[in-house]
Design a protein around this motif. Structure first.
Motif, PDB file in Angstrom:
ATOM      1  N   LEU A 195      35.623  21.622  -3.284  1.00  0.00           N
ATOM      2  CA  LEU A 195      35.568  20.178  -3.536  1.00  0.00           C
ATOM      3  C   LEU A 195      34.185  19.618  -3.228  1.00  0.00           C
ATOM      4  O   LEU A 195      33.660  18.782  -3.971  1.00  0.00           O
ATOM      5  CB  LEU A 195      36.618  19.447  -2.692  1.00  0.00           C
ATOM      6  CG  LEU A 195      38.045  19.487  -3.202  1.00  0.00           C
ATOM      7  CD1 LEU A 195      38.996  18.923  -2.154  1.00  0.00           C
ATOM      8  CD2 LEU A 195      38.166  18.719  -4.497  1.00  0.00           C
ATOM      9  N   GLU A 196      33.587  20.087  -2.155  1.00  0.00           N
ATOM     10  CA  GLU A 196      32.255  19.613  -1.781  1.00  0.00           C
ATOM     11  C   GLU A 196      31.234  19.958  -2.866  1.00  0.00           C
ATOM     12  O   GLU A 196      30.417  19.121  -3.250  1.00  0.00           O
ATOM     13  CB  GLU A 196      31.837  20.231  -0.449  1.00  0.00           C
ATOM     14  CG  GLU A 196      30.512  19.709   0.053  1.00  0.00           C
ATOM     15  CD  GLU A 196      30.135  20.281   1.405  1.00  0.00           C
ATOM     16  OE1 GLU A 196      29.043  19.962   1.871  1.00  0.00           O
ATOM     17  OE2 GLU A 196      30.929  21.036   1.999  1.00  0.00           O
ATOM     18  N   THR A 213      31.884  20.440  -5.996  1.00  0.00           N
ATOM     19  CA  THR A 213      32.235  19.658  -7.184  1.00  0.00           C
ATOM     20  C   THR A 213      31.765  18.213  -7.041  1.00  0.00           C
ATOM     21  O   THR A 213      31.238  17.629  -7.986  1.00  0.00           O
ATOM     22  CB  THR A 213      33.763  19.684  -7.416  1.00  0.00           C
ATOM     23  OG1 THR A 213      34.166  21.042  -7.591  1.00  0.00           O
ATOM     24  CG2 THR A 213      34.148  18.894  -8.647  1.00  0.00           C
ATOM     25  N   GLU A 214      31.947  17.632  -5.854  1.00  0.00           N
ATOM     26  CA  GLU A 214      31.590  16.235  -5.628  1.00  0.00           C
ATOM     27  C   GLU A 214      30.088  16.021  -5.512  1.00  0.00           C
ATOM     28  O   GLU A 214      29.590  14.952  -5.847  1.00  0.00           O
ATOM     29  CB  GLU A 214      32.267  15.721  -4.351  1.00  0.00           C
ATOM     30  CG  GLU A 214      33.765  15.597  -4.482  1.00  0.00           C
ATOM     31  CD  GLU A 214      34.433  15.208  -3.171  1.00  0.00           C
ATOM     32  OE1 GLU A 214      33.754  15.167  -2.117  1.00  0.00           O
ATOM     33  OE2 GLU A 214      35.640  14.936  -3.203  1.00  0.00           O
ATOM     34  N   GLU A 244      38.148  23.187   0.444  1.00  0.00           N
ATOM     35  CA  GLU A 244      37.252  22.133   0.909  1.00  0.00           C
ATOM     36  C   GLU A 244      35.828  22.387   0.428  1.00  0.00           C
ATOM     37  O   GLU A 244      35.145  21.470  -0.036  1.00  0.00           O
ATOM     38  CB  GLU A 244      37.288  22.027   2.433  1.00  0.00           C
ATOM     39  CG  GLU A 244      38.523  21.352   2.957  1.00  0.00           C
ATOM     40  CD  GLU A 244      38.586  21.315   4.469  1.00  0.00           C
ATOM     41  OE1 GLU A 244      37.678  21.851   5.147  1.00  0.00           O
ATOM     42  OE2 GLU A 244      39.556  20.736   4.991  1.00  0.00           O
ATOM     43  N   GLU A 294      42.517  26.556   2.866  1.00  0.00           N
ATOM     44  CA  GLU A 294      42.055  25.183   3.029  1.00  0.00           C
ATOM     45  C   GLU A 294      40.530  25.127   3.095  1.00  0.00           C
ATOM     46  O   GLU A 294      39.898  24.272   2.457  1.00  0.00           O
ATOM     47  CB  GLU A 294      42.657  24.558   4.284  1.00  0.00           C
ATOM     48  CG  GLU A 294      42.331  23.087   4.423  1.00  0.00           C
ATOM     49  CD  GLU A 294      43.101  22.418   5.550  1.00  0.00           C
ATOM     50  OE1 GLU A 294      43.152  21.195   5.532  1.00  0.00           O
ATOM     51  OE2 GLU A 294      43.658  23.115   6.420  1.00  0.00           O
ATOM     52  N   MET A 336      32.268  15.121   3.368  1.00  0.00           N
ATOM     53  CA  MET A 336      33.168  15.286   2.243  1.00  0.00           C
ATOM     54  C   MET A 336      34.113  14.088   2.220  1.00  0.00           C
ATOM     55  O   MET A 336      34.602  13.647   3.238  1.00  0.00           O
ATOM     56  CB  MET A 336      33.940  16.587   2.368  1.00  0.00           C
ATOM     57  CG  MET A 336      34.812  16.856   1.181  1.00  0.00           C
ATOM     58  SD  MET A 336      35.597  18.470   1.206  1.00  0.00           S
ATOM     59  CE  MET A 336      36.781  18.228   2.483  1.00  0.00           C
ATOM     60  N   THR A 337      34.404  13.605   1.058  1.00  0.00           N
ATOM     61  CA  THR A 337      35.229  12.414   0.917  1.00  0.00           C
ATOM     62  C   THR A 337      36.679  12.733   0.610  1.00  0.00           C
ATOM     63  O   THR A 337      37.519  11.863   0.680  1.00  0.00           O
ATOM     64  CB  THR A 337      34.682  11.525  -0.207  1.00  0.00           C
ATOM     65  OG1 THR A 337      34.689  12.254  -1.425  1.00  0.00           O
ATOM     66  CG2 THR A 337      33.271  11.064   0.096  1.00  0.00           C
ATOM     67  N   GLN A 338      36.970  13.946   0.290  1.00  0.00           N
ATOM     68  CA  GLN A 338      38.302  14.281  -0.187  1.00  0.00           C
ATOM     69  C   GLN A 338      38.814  15.542   0.492  1.00  0.00           C
ATOM     70  O   GLN A 338      38.064  16.479   0.736  1.00  0.00           O
ATOM     71  CB  GLN A 338      38.213  14.496  -1.697  1.00  0.00           C
ATOM     72  CG  GLN A 338      39.509  14.597  -2.400  1.00  0.00           C
ATOM     73  CD  GLN A 338      39.287  14.694  -3.912  1.00  0.00           C
ATOM     74  OE1 GLN A 338      38.220  14.413  -4.412  1.00  0.00           O
ATOM     75  NE2 GLN A 338      40.292  15.104  -4.612  1.00  0.00           N
ATOM     76  N   LYS A 339      40.105  15.558   0.821  1.00  0.00           N
ATOM     77  CA  LYS A 339      40.749  16.742   1.367  1.00  0.00           C
ATOM     78  C   LYS A 339      41.505  17.436   0.237  1.00  0.00           C
ATOM     79  O   LYS A 339      41.983  16.782  -0.677  1.00  0.00           O
ATOM     80  CB  LYS A 339      41.753  16.364   2.455  1.00  0.00           C
ATOM     81  CG  LYS A 339      41.149  15.751   3.690  1.00  0.00           C
ATOM     82  CD  LYS A 339      40.427  16.746   4.528  1.00  0.00           C
ATOM     83  CE  LYS A 339      41.386  17.548   5.377  1.00  0.00           C
ATOM     84  NZ  LYS A 339      40.763  18.578   6.153  1.00  0.00           N
ATOM     85  N   PRO A 340      41.642  18.761   0.309  1.00  0.00           N
ATOM     86  CA  PRO A 340      42.414  19.464  -0.716  1.00  0.00           C
ATOM     87  C   PRO A 340      43.875  19.027  -0.698  1.00  0.00           C
ATOM     88  O   PRO A 340      44.417  18.683   0.352  1.00  0.00           O
ATOM     89  CB  PRO A 340      42.301  20.930  -0.331  1.00  0.00           C
ATOM     90  CG  PRO A 340      41.304  21.017   0.741  1.00  0.00           C
ATOM     91  CD  PRO A 340      41.087  19.656   1.296  1.00  0.00           C
ATOM     92  N   ASP A 341      44.486  19.057  -1.840  1.00  0.00           N
ATOM     93  CA  ASP A 341      45.898  18.735  -1.966  1.00  0.00           C
ATOM     94  C   ASP A 341      46.722  19.786  -1.211  1.00  0.00           C
ATOM     95  O   ASP A 341      46.471  20.983  -1.327  1.00  0.00           O
ATOM     96  CB  ASP A 341      46.266  18.739  -3.457  1.00  0.00           C
ATOM     97  CG  ASP A 341      47.703  18.360  -3.694  1.00  0.00           C
ATOM     98  OD1 ASP A 341      48.559  19.266  -3.628  1.00  0.00           O
ATOM     99  OD2 ASP A 341      47.965  17.175  -3.945  1.00  0.00           O
TER     100      ASP A 341
END
Length: 58
Positions: free
Chosen positions: A40-41, A43-44, A37, A33, A1-6
């Motif tokens: 986001l995964e 979605t990405e 995560e 969290e 995963m490239t992004q962490k949740p805000d």
């Protein structure tokens, strides 16, 4: 995963609803969290997660 949740999103989602409070949670923040995560995964990389997630359409 490239992004962490805000962090703000995690904190907001960790606030339990009354019915969730009645059941309890060992770590609402960690659960929030992890859920964010995973979201986001999906979605990405919808193609890469389609086979392992019932939440990814198609």
């Amino acid at each position: 995963m490239t992004q962490k949740p805000d962090e703000r999103d995690v904190e907001t989602r960790a606030e339990l609803l009354p019915e969730e409070q009645a059941v309890g949670s060992e770590s609402a923040r960690d659960q929030a969290e992890a859920i964010l995560e995973e979201s986001l995964e999906r979605t990405e990389d919808p193609e890469g997660t389609r086979h392992s997630s019932s939440q990814t359409p198609g």
